[in-house]
Design an enzyme around this catalytic site. Structure first.
Site, short mmCIF file in Angstrom:
data_model
loop_
_atom_site.label_atom_id
_atom_site.label_comp_id
_atom_site.label_asym_id
_atom_site.label_seq_id
_atom_site.Cartn_x
_atom_site.Cartn_y
_atom_site.Cartn_z
N ASN A 1 0.85 -1.19 0.00
CA ASN A 1 0.00 0.00 0.00
C ASN A 1 0.89 1.24 0.00
OD1 ASN A 1 0.45 0.87 2.87
ND2 ASN A 1 -0.38 -1.18 3.22
N LYS B 1 -12.08 -3.40 19.42
CA LYS B 1 -10.72 -3.85 19.77
C LYS B 1 -10.31 -3.38 21.17
CE LYS B 1 -9.43 -4.14 14.92
NZ LYS B 1 -8.42 -3.96 13.88
N LYS C 1 -14.34 0.55 15.68
CA LYS C 1 -13.05 -0.13 15.81
C LYS C 1 -12.53 0.00 17.23
CE LYS C 1 -11.17 -0.13 11.25
NZ LYS C 1 -10.46 0.56 10.21
O1 PMT Z 1 2.85 6.15 6.50
P1 PMT Z 1 2.29 7.46 6.01
O2 PMT Z 1 2.51 7.65 4.52
O3 PMT Z 1 2.81 8.62 6.82
O4 PMT Z 1 0.70 7.43 6.17
C1 PMT Z 1 0.16 7.40 7.46
C2 PMT Z 1 -1.09 6.50 7.50
C3 PMT Z 1 -2.15 7.09 6.58
C4 PMT Z 1 -0.76 5.08 7.04
C5 PMT Z 1 -1.55 6.46 9.00
O5 PMT Z 1 -1.83 7.76 9.44
C6 PMT Z 1 -2.79 5.60 9.17
O6 PMT Z 1 -3.91 6.02 8.98
N1 PMT Z 1 -2.56 4.31 9.58
C7 PMT Z 1 -3.61 3.31 9.70
C8 PMT Z 1 -3.77 2.63 8.37
C9 PMT Z 1 -4.70 1.43 8.41
O7 PMT Z 1 -4.33 0.42 7.92
O8 PMT Z 1 -5.86 1.64 9.01
P2 PMT Z 1 -6.98 0.46 9.20
O9 PMT Z 1 -8.22 1.21 9.48
O10 PMT Z 1 -6.97 -0.47 8.04
O11 PMT Z 1 -6.46 -0.32 10.47
C10 PMT Z 1 -6.92 -0.05 11.78
C11 PMT Z 1 -5.84 -0.30 12.80
O12 PMT Z 1 -5.57 -1.70 12.88
C12 PMT Z 1 -4.51 0.38 12.55
O13 PMT Z 1 -3.98 0.78 13.79
C13 PMT Z 1 -3.66 -0.74 11.94
O14 PMT Z 1 -2.27 -0.55 12.22
C14 PMT Z 1 -4.21 -1.96 12.66
N2 PMT Z 1 -4.16 -3.22 11.91
C15 PMT Z 1 -4.82 -3.36 10.74
C16 PMT Z 1 -4.83 -4.57 10.09
C17 PMT Z 1 -4.13 -5.66 10.66
N3 PMT Z 1 -4.08 -6.83 10.05
N4 PMT Z 1 -3.48 -5.48 11.83
C18 PMT Z 1 -3.49 -4.30 12.47
O15 PMT Z 1 -2.90 -4.15 13.54
#
Ligand code: PMT
Length: 409
Positions: A220, A354, A350
């Protein structure tokens, strides 16, 4: 908020009522002030109808409630937005001149926030005197929404078109947040910033790569900038950081940051679960792939026929959910949520599902925020439902706000 919209004489004045409508739809109270020239382009009736208030345009009108109506208006307004702002009004303000309703109001408004949306022909915009006036006004705290490049009323194309009402509206919200944050920072400046219980913090950053074969992967656009900014800021506060980082070109040299480079979600899970028991908090900003190819080929896959190619994906482990189950009393868990619609609702869900202490919401609809860029705008949501939205800021400043909110006293 109580917002005064000032309108000066340019063709872009036809867009001012749309800005007024957006502001009122968002719940703001609006009053309009127009110059005589503005009323050549947009009518009094239109401005009074959309604002729901009497228009102020004549310094000495018999209908004025007070002889010093500009002072009464200044007391009323929380912010003054001039859209469009001609070279003339910018010049008057920079020179401290007041000869009509709007320019006198601008003079009296100097202790409150002002936002200007310039609109003029490209040569006028590039004129050194105009640029000098803008530079001066910026230096004393006046905010500007840059004009756009596009077709101009004079038939030429270039920089000078007033920003669209939606963009000006967004900037108004940003200025508002900046003010609120400055006030709350001032209020908190006397108190200690971080809770001393946090001595070591786990941070995840960057993307994960899920291999398809020896040369291809599913990934990504995360650059790691947000996570690295968090790590740097924590270290600057004297906190040891266990930084679990996906593939990124970023470097960090702070002696308090212990970096663990990983490639896939499963490797991130292994590194994170190993260090988490030794940390008082974890901030998971990584963009983890939810799925990975079931089988990664140990050679470069050959091109397939016209019928295409199918890769079967299986679910990756959820690192945040795993840490939530491991969490001991006294540990704090902060997740991120990257959303495109129903942002607040999804993030809140979320947080609850969690069992997080905080969730940091990133909306992909916010321009200048999210993947890859150097700036971000987030909403930090607490378990008690409290929300704090930052303006668009450099990621280092957003990191500081997240840390203060989530690990503060
Ligand atoms: O890295 P940059 O270019 O600076 O960009 C920053 C960012 C946009 C990546 C960052 O600010 C951000 O939003 N990170 C979360 C991205 C994400 O994957 O969000 P999500 O809504 O899909 O996941 C929710 C949470 O679960 C996050 O804390 C993620 O780290 C965690 N997760 C998700 C999937 C997984 N299999 N395991 C996890 O721990």
């Amino acid at each position: 908020m109580k917002i005064i919209v000032g309108i000066t004489g340019g063709i872009a004045a036809y867009k001012s009522p749309m800005l007024v409508r957006l502001l009122r739809q968002a719940g703001h109270e609006v009053r309009c002030v127009a110059t005589d020239h503005a009323l050549e382009f947009v009518t009094r009736v239109t401005l009074e109808t959309v604002s729901g208030n009497r228009l102020y345009s004549d310094l000495f009108a018999p209908s004025n409630d007070y002889s010093t109506e500009h002072i009464a208006l200044k007391e009323w307004g929380d912010m003054l937005v001039v859209a469009p702002a001609t070279a003339n009004i910018i010049g008057k303000m920079a020179s401290g001149l007041g000869d009509d309703a709007l320019s006198t109001l601008l003079l009296s408004f100097s202790t409150k926030p002002i936002l200007m949306a310039p609109a003029m022909n490209t040569q006028m915009w590039e004129n050194l005197a105009v640029q000098r006036n803008i530079a001066y006004l910026r230096s004393v705290g006046v905010n500007f929404v840059e004009p756009a490049v596009g077709e101009l009323a004079c038939g030429t194309t270039g920089k000078g078109r007033m920003a669209e009402p939606e963009e000006i509206f967004e900037e108004i919200e940003n200025v508002k947040l900046k003010i609120e944050n400055r006030l709350s920072a001032e209020a908190n400046s006397q108190s200690s910033i971080l809770n001393p219980q946090f001595k070591r913090v786990l941070v995840t950053a960057g993307p994960t790569y899920e291999r398809i074969d020896t040369v291809r992967f599913i990934g990504n656009f995360s650059s790691g900038k947000m996570g690295f900014a968090l790590a740097e800021k924590l270290a600057a506060h004297g906190i040891e950081v266990e930084l679990v980082a996906g593939p990124t070109a970023l470097k960090c040299n702070h002696p308090l940051i212990h970096r663990h480079d990983i490639e896939s979600a499963r490797e991130m899970l292994a590194a994170a679960t190993e260090v988490f028991p030794h940390c008082e908090a974890a901030i998971l900003s990584a963009a983890v792939a939810d799925y990975r190819p079931e089988h990664a080929a140990d050679h470069k896959l050959k091109k397939q026929g016209d019928e295409g190619m199918t890769i079967h994906l299986v679910q990756n482990p959820d690192i945040l959910a795993t840490l939530s189950q491991m969490k001991q009393e006294g540990q704090r868990l902060i997740g991120f949520a990257l959303e495109t619609d129903n942002e607040l609702e999804n993030a809140q869900r979320k947080l609850e599902r969690k069992h997080l202490d905080y969730i940091v919401l990133n909306s992909l609809r916010d321009k200048g925020a999210g993947f890859g860029v150097d700036t971000n705008r987030v909403t930090i949501i607490g378990r008690d439902g409290q929300k704090h939205t930052t303006p668009l800021l450099p990621k280092s400043e957003v990191a500081e706000e997240i840390i203060r909110h989530c690990l503060g006293n």
